[in-house]
Design a protein around this motif. Structure first.
Motif, PDB file in Angstrom:
ATOM      1  N   ALA A   1      34.840 -17.895  -7.106  1.00 15.53           N
ATOM      2  CA  ALA A   1      33.974 -16.961  -7.851  1.00 15.53           C
ATOM      3  C   ALA A   1      33.035 -16.224  -6.901  1.00 15.53           C
ATOM      4  CB  ALA A   1      33.169 -17.726  -8.897  1.00 15.53           C
ATOM      5  N   GLN A   2      32.513 -16.942  -5.920  1.00 17.23           N
ATOM      6  CA  GLN A   2      31.604 -16.323  -4.942  1.00 17.23           C
ATOM      7  C   GLN A   2      32.312 -15.248  -4.153  1.00 17.23           C
ATOM      8  OE1 GLN A   2      29.907 -17.978  -0.855  1.00 17.23           O
ATOM      9  NE2 GLN A   2      29.055 -19.116  -2.573  1.00 17.23           N
ATOM     10  N   GLN A   3      33.559 -15.510  -3.757  1.00 20.82           N
ATOM     11  CA  GLN A   3      34.323 -14.523  -2.995  1.00 20.82           C
ATOM     12  C   GLN A   3      34.602 -13.283  -3.840  1.00 20.82           C
ATOM     13  OE1 GLN A   3      37.833 -16.156  -1.192  1.00 20.82           O
ATOM     14  NE2 GLN A   3      38.657 -14.160  -0.615  1.00 20.82           N
ATOM     15  N   ARG A   4      34.956 -13.475  -5.123  1.00 19.81           N
ATOM     16  CA  ARG A   4      35.245 -12.343  -6.010  1.00 19.81           C
ATOM     17  C   ARG A   4      33.964 -11.603  -6.393  1.00 19.81           C
ATOM     18  NH1 ARG A   4      40.332 -13.222  -9.638  1.00 19.81           N
ATOM     19  NH2 ARG A   4      41.618 -14.467  -8.249  1.00 19.81           N
TER      20      ARG A   4
ATOM     21  N   PRO B   1      17.377 -13.707  -6.320  1.00 17.68           N
ATOM     22  CA  PRO B   1      18.097 -12.427  -6.187  1.00 17.68           C
ATOM     23  C   PRO B   1      17.588 -11.441  -7.239  1.00 17.68           C
ATOM     24  CG  PRO B   1      19.621 -14.293  -6.304  1.00 17.68           C
ATOM     25  CD  PRO B   1      18.275 -14.787  -6.726  1.00 17.68           C
ATOM     26  N   TYR B   2      17.056 -10.320  -6.789  1.00 20.30           N
ATOM     27  CA  TYR B   2      16.585  -9.269  -7.704  1.00 20.30           C
ATOM     28  C   TYR B   2      17.627  -8.160  -7.771  1.00 20.30           C
ATOM     29  CZ  TYR B   2      11.991 -11.479  -7.306  1.00 20.30           C
ATOM     30  OH  TYR B   2      10.955 -12.376  -7.355  1.00 20.30           O
TER      31      TYR B   2
ATOM     32  N   ARG C   1      30.799 -12.963 -15.682  1.00 20.84           N
ATOM     33  CA  ARG C   1      31.445 -11.854 -14.973  1.00 20.84           C
ATOM     34  C   ARG C   1      30.709 -11.378 -13.730  1.00 20.84           C
ATOM     35  NH1 ARG C   1      29.214  -6.836 -16.563  1.00 20.84           N
ATOM     36  NH2 ARG C   1      27.721  -6.997 -18.264  1.00 20.84           N
ATOM     37  N   ARG C   2      29.492 -11.954 -13.444  1.00 22.36           N
ATOM     38  CA  ARG C   2      28.742 -11.538 -12.247  1.00 22.36           C
ATOM     39  C   ARG C   2      28.214 -12.781 -11.525  1.00 22.36           C
ATOM     40  NH1 ARG C   2      25.271  -7.150 -15.465  1.00 22.36           N
ATOM     41  NH2 ARG C   2      24.024  -9.016 -15.828  1.00 22.36           N
ATOM     42  N   TYR C   3      28.514 -12.899 -10.235  1.00 19.37           N
ATOM     43  CA  TYR C   3      28.079 -14.071  -9.491  1.00 19.37           C
ATOM     44  C   TYR C   3      26.562 -14.131  -9.296  1.00 19.37           C
ATOM     45  CZ  TYR C   3      28.276 -18.013  -6.331  1.00 19.37           C
ATOM     46  OH  TYR C   3      28.098 -19.252  -5.781  1.00 19.37           O
ATOM     47  N   PRO C   4      25.860 -13.006  -9.072  1.00 17.62           N
ATOM     48  CA  PRO C   4      24.394 -13.096  -8.922  1.00 17.62           C
ATOM     49  C   PRO C   4      23.715 -13.759 -10.128  1.00 17.62           C
ATOM     50  CG  PRO C   4      25.146 -10.964  -8.166  1.00 17.62           C
ATOM     51  CD  PRO C   4      26.328 -11.634  -8.787  1.00 17.62           C
ATOM     52  N   ASP C   5      24.236 -13.578 -11.326  1.00 16.61           N
ATOM     53  CA  ASP C   5      23.657 -14.226 -12.505  1.00 16.61           C
ATOM     54  C   ASP C   5      23.755 -15.743 -12.401  1.00 16.61           C
ATOM     55  OD1 ASP C   5      24.747 -11.517 -13.044  1.00 16.61           O
ATOM     56  OD2 ASP C   5      23.783 -11.781 -14.989  1.00 16.61           O
ATOM     57  N   THR C   6      24.893 -16.229 -11.883  1.00 17.22           N
ATOM     58  CA  THR C   6      25.054 -17.670 -11.683  1.00 17.22           C
ATOM     59  C   THR C   6      24.065 -18.167 -10.634  1.00 17.22           C
ATOM     60  OG1 THR C   6      27.403 -17.474 -12.241  1.00 17.22           O
ATOM     61  CG2 THR C   6      26.722 -19.472 -11.095  1.00 17.22           C
ATOM     62  N   MET C   7      23.855 -17.388  -9.567  1.00 17.66           N
ATOM     63  CA  MET C   7      22.865 -17.749  -8.554  1.00 17.66           C
ATOM     64  C   MET C   7      21.479 -17.886  -9.175  1.00 17.66           C
ATOM     65  SD  MET C   7      24.355 -15.016  -5.794  1.00 17.66           S
ATOM     66  CE  MET C   7      22.848 -14.802  -4.893  1.00 17.66           C
TER      67      MET C   7
ATOM     68  N   LYS D   1      24.063  -9.310  -0.507  1.00 16.05           N
ATOM     69  CA  LYS D   1      24.762  -8.197   0.152  1.00 16.05           C
ATOM     70  C   LYS D   1      26.257  -8.227  -0.189  1.00 16.05           C
ATOM     71  CE  LYS D   1      25.471  -5.840   4.560  1.00 16.05           C
ATOM     72  NZ  LYS D   1      26.866  -5.498   4.200  1.00 16.05           N
ATOM     73  N   HIS D   2      26.844  -9.419  -0.145  1.00 19.07           N
ATOM     74  CA  HIS D   2      28.266  -9.544  -0.477  1.00 19.07           C
ATOM     75  C   HIS D   2      28.517  -9.117  -1.927  1.00 19.07           C
ATOM     76  CE1 HIS D   2      32.313 -11.144  -0.792  1.00 19.07           C
ATOM     77  NE2 HIS D   2      31.938 -11.891  -1.828  1.00 19.07           N
ATOM     78  N   SER D   3      27.645  -9.530  -2.830  1.00 23.86           N
ATOM     79  CA  SER D   3      27.804  -9.176  -4.250  1.00 23.86           C
ATOM     80  C   SER D   3      27.674  -7.669  -4.456  1.00 23.86           C
ATOM     81  CB  SER D   3      26.765  -9.911  -5.103  1.00 23.86           C
ATOM     82  OG  SER D   3      26.958 -11.305  -5.039  1.00 23.86           O
ATOM     83  N   SER D   4      26.739  -7.043  -3.748  1.00 24.29           N
ATOM     84  CA  SER D   4      26.571  -5.582  -3.851  1.00 24.29           C
ATOM     85  C   SER D   4      27.808  -4.861  -3.339  1.00 24.29           C
ATOM     86  CB  SER D   4      25.339  -5.130  -3.055  1.00 24.29           C
ATOM     87  OG  SER D   4      24.157  -5.705  -3.569  1.00 24.29           O
ATOM     88  N   ASP D   5      28.343  -5.338  -2.207  1.00 27.15           N
ATOM     89  CA  ASP D   5      29.540  -4.720  -1.631  1.00 27.15           C
ATOM     90  C   ASP D   5      30.735  -4.861  -2.569  1.00 27.15           C
ATOM     91  OD1 ASP D   5      28.085  -4.042   0.606  1.00 27.15           O
ATOM     92  OD2 ASP D   5      28.816  -5.715   1.829  1.00 27.15           O
ATOM     93  N   MET D   6      30.906  -6.051  -3.147  1.00 29.00           N
ATOM     94  CA  MET D   6      32.039  -6.289  -4.036  1.00 29.00           C
ATOM     95  C   MET D   6      31.908  -5.483  -5.326  1.00 29.00           C
ATOM     96  SD  MET D   6      34.143  -8.093  -2.404  1.00 29.00           S
ATOM     97  CE  MET D   6      35.303  -8.447  -3.721  1.00 29.00           C
TER      98      MET D   6
END
Length: 761
Positions: free
Chosen positions: A314-317, A497-498, A588-594, A619-624
């Protein structure tokens, strides 16, 4: 400093050169606009200002100064060797973009070292030739952005080739036959590079890692779009197996540790075809002046543990991907559609923000708690919208339903839904009053058959039912961010994470101000965040329903910065929130899980999260997120071209949505499909491209094509493989163009200035 006005003598070019040299060397780290330079050097007359601009242009040509936008300069402190990103163009006009985001530099094909789009490279600047643009030569490829590519196979007797769709390479990728993996001519394949060109060998060698199938097949085409961006198109079996072992059973300990909302009326409201319900709303009246509203979010972090096999995938996606005809989920289907999904009439674990709101939607108190819920009803947006309208709500007017008659409101659960709608509209009104920017954009949608073939296309705009959910999600996200970010003076907030959104790009915003002024609109381009947002909202309200609405809205959107994730909070300009995060969509969004994990840790007294680790994940989440958006847009383009391929030769009313030196982009009014009219098809005149004013201007007949113009087009060509749609002007439109000798009022003065400037050159 020479004060030109008092001396009564004009400064010479040589004097100005030395004055400007001293000025910029004394301020090596600053960027100065023309206005600031004129003020600092006390240049008060028009000739002196014009001479200064000419001198600075020459200094920039000689690399002493560097341009920082249209009307600003700074001292060039960079050396002859720099690092940055390579931008490859199909027409060979490649460029190098420095790491500091400076002006792109031309790189010819012979000096590119076969660098590809997005590669990090080191370049050396070439000596400037007289009357030639600045050039760079790639001297080292520091990091390849990607090493797998998608294309069509051509298999010959002794060797095979991969032909990429965008012709990325000067030469095709060679594939030894023993590395074809069974691929045949015409197959779409994913190929990994095993040898790049070097000083001795110019060829690129690759091996097939997956054969997707024959071109034209819907599944193959969708998978090829995903593979092109390095996105997954299938789920690893080992991850699915791990997910399938999770039963979702709620234990006695779970009940004991959570607030019980199973008996409180709760519902989900989602798109009609949704299966992953990650948010629900509950409502109950506490007293005559107080409503308790619960925003309940699927408790993904309860099931997906940090660094387990599911979490790593999930983190990678980092995000689910929504193509036209399918969803590529971030989590395995067993979790996202069943275990975590807040399905109706099933007890589910949630992480909730519970609000006590008064009748004016003011927050009296709130709490962030883990809960157990049981949704009473699953609604589609259309069902709720119909219920609201049946009870007197007029969509888009911002007014709640009128009071019911003696028989009460119409429809099942109408009282609860109408009260939620009323509170949401009060929240929305306050949000816009506080400076939130109002961009109501339409989204393209397709009706497709079981084989993925588009039967029709249409555009969809958010209605009151959508905005009801949106408003409570925004409130929950904002509240969670404030709960961590707002601390007493002198204290340091814990890591979170904001979701941040910077102020508009000042140069692009100034362009918007100047452009909208040509149509008589005033836009204040300086001031506080709130003042800027209110000025934007006023402009959007003023242009609504006018001919220029779409063009001004498009340019306004282009002036906006992209929202992204970061632990360094700067607020969210578009929403006018000082604190904002993403908490409401962990399926559907990894930052929410963080965010869920960190909030839980802090509630249990845990230490602040590691800043470097979470910033890297942000940064990875923004790029993805950006990569997923590009793939989603490509799937829309593909279906758009596929749909219009059955309408070749038909004419449509359209309007101009983009202008480039090589042609016009136009969007069909009926269905929002966009295509290009090559400039070679504007055969009635020779056209000059006025980039600043977004228009093409005919030299002889003076006809002007500008953004937003209504035109009549014919569908000329649909290239499904390249996802390109070509239009031509309809015969009636050409006649109008040939006979039109009257300048458009908004451009009369501008055209005369432009023509005069061109003659001088």
């Amino acid at each position: 400093m020479v004060k030109e006005k008092k001396t009564g003598k004009r400064l010479t070019k040589k004097q100005l050169f030395y004055i400007l040299t001293d000025f910029f060397q004394a301020n090596p780290n600053n960027i100065f606009s023309f206005k600031e330079i004129f003020k600092a050097l006390k240049l008060t007359t028009h000739p002196a200002k014009m001479l200064a601009i000419d001198v600075m242009e020459e200094m920039a040509w000689d690399d002493f100064l560097a341009k920082a936008g249209e009307n600003a300069y700074r001292l060039n402190t960079k050396g002859q060797v720099q690092e940055g990103t390579f931008i490859r163009k199909a027409n060979g006009k490649n460029t190098f973009l420095p790491d500091d985001g400076g002006t792109p530099i031309f790189v010819s094909e012979r000096n590119s070292m076969a660098a590809l789009m997005g590669d990090r490279v080191k370049v050396e600047f070439l000596a400037r030739r007289q009357n030639h643009i600045k050039e760079a030569m790639v001297i080292e490829i520091l990091q390849r952005k990607k090493d797998t590519f998608v294309g069509k196979l051509r298999v010959e007797k002794d060797i095979a080739f991969l032909i990429t769709q965008d012709n990325l390479f000067v030469h095709d990728i060679l594939i030894p036959k023993k590395r074809l993996k069974g691929g045949q001519t015409g197959d779409i394949a994913v190929v990994k590079i095993i040898a790049w060109p070097d000083a001795e060998h110019k060829n690129i060698l690759g091996e097939v890692i997956d054969v997707l199938g024959q071109a034209g097949n819907n599944d193959v085409e969708m998978h090829s779009i995903l593979a092109e961006y390095g996105l997954p198109y299938k789920y690893p079996k080992r991850v699915e197996d791990a997910a399938n072992k999770i039963t979702g059973k709620i234990t006695e300990q779970d009940y004991a540790q959570r607030e019980d909302f199973r008996d409180v009326w709760t519902c989900t409201i989602d798109p009609r075809d949704a299966k992953d319900f990650d948010d629900a709303l509950s409502i109950q009246q506490i007293d005559k002046d107080t409503w308790q509203v619960g925003v309940h979010i699927a408790d993904v972090s309860h099931y997906v543990k940090e660094n387990d096999i599911i979490d790593r995938e999930a983190q990678q996606r980092a995000t689910s991907i929504y193509l036209v005809d399918r969803t590529i989920p971030m989590l395995p289907e067993h979790l996202c559609n069943f275990i975590c999904s807040l399905r109706p009439n099933e007890e589910k674990l949630a992480f909730s923000v519970i609000f006590n709101l008064d009748n004016e939607a003011n927050i009296k108190k709130y709490r962030i708690v883990h809960t157990v819920i049981k949704s009473n009803r699953r609604y589609a947006y259309e069902e709720v919208q119909q219920l609201l309208e049946d009870n007197g709500v007029i969509d888009g007017k911002g007014m709640p339903a009128p009071k019911p008659d003696k028989n009460g409101y119409k429809g099942e659960n109408a009282k609860q839904l109408i009260q939620l709608d009323c509170l949401a509209k009060l929240l929305r009104k306050k949000r816009f009053k506080n400076g939130s920017v109002n961009f109501d954009r339409e989204e393209m949608r397709f009706e497709i058959d079981e084989h993925g073939k588009p039967l029709s296309c249409y555009f969809k705009r958010s209605k009151d039912a959508n905005k009801l959910i949106e408003e409570f999600m925004l409130l929950a996200n904002k509240t969670v961010a404030e709960s961590i970010g707002k601390v007493a003076k002198g204290k340091t907030p814990k890591t979170l994470p904001y979701r941040i959104h910077d102020n508009p790009d000042p140069i692009k915003f100034e362009n918007l101000r100047e452009f909208s002024a040509k149509f008589g609109y005033k836009l204040k381009s300086t001031g506080t965040k709130g003042a800027t947002a209110r000025a934007l909202n006023k402009l959007m309200a003023d242009v609504e329903g006018t001919k220029e609405e779409k063009v001004i809205q498009t340019i306004a959107l282009r002036s906006m910065m992209k929202a992204k994730y970061s632990i360094h909070n700067i607020g969210h300009f578009g929403l006018a929130f000082d604190y904002y995060t993403h908490f409401t969509s962990p399926i559907r969004r990894y930052p929410d899980t963080m965010v869920h994990r960190l909030i839980t840790r802090y509630q249990q007294g845990g230490r602040s999260g590691n800043k470097e680790h979470y910033e890297e994940l942000c940064k990875h989440s923004s790029d993805m997120e950006l990569t997923a958006q590009q793939a989603e847009r490509d799937s829309i383009k593909y279906k758009m071209v596929e749909f219009m391929s059955t309408h070749i030769g038909e004419s449509y009313d359209a309007h101009i949505t983009g202008i480039q030196s090589y042609g016009l982009y136009a969007e069909i009014d009926e269905n929002h499909c966009e295509g290009m009219i090559p400039i070679r098809d504007l055969g009635d005149d020779y056209y000059d491209f006025d980039e600043k004013n977004y228009c093409l201007i005919g030299r002889r007949r003076h006809h002007i094509y500008q953004l937003g113009d209504p035109i009549k087009i014919l569908v000329a060509k649909a290239n499904i493989e390249k996802k390109q749609l070509d239009f031509t002007l309809a015969d009636s439109e050409k006649k109008v163009s040939n006979n039109n000798n009257t300048h458009k009022s908004a451009y009369n003065k501008n055209y005369k200035k432009y023509s005069k400037k061109r003659r001088k050159k």
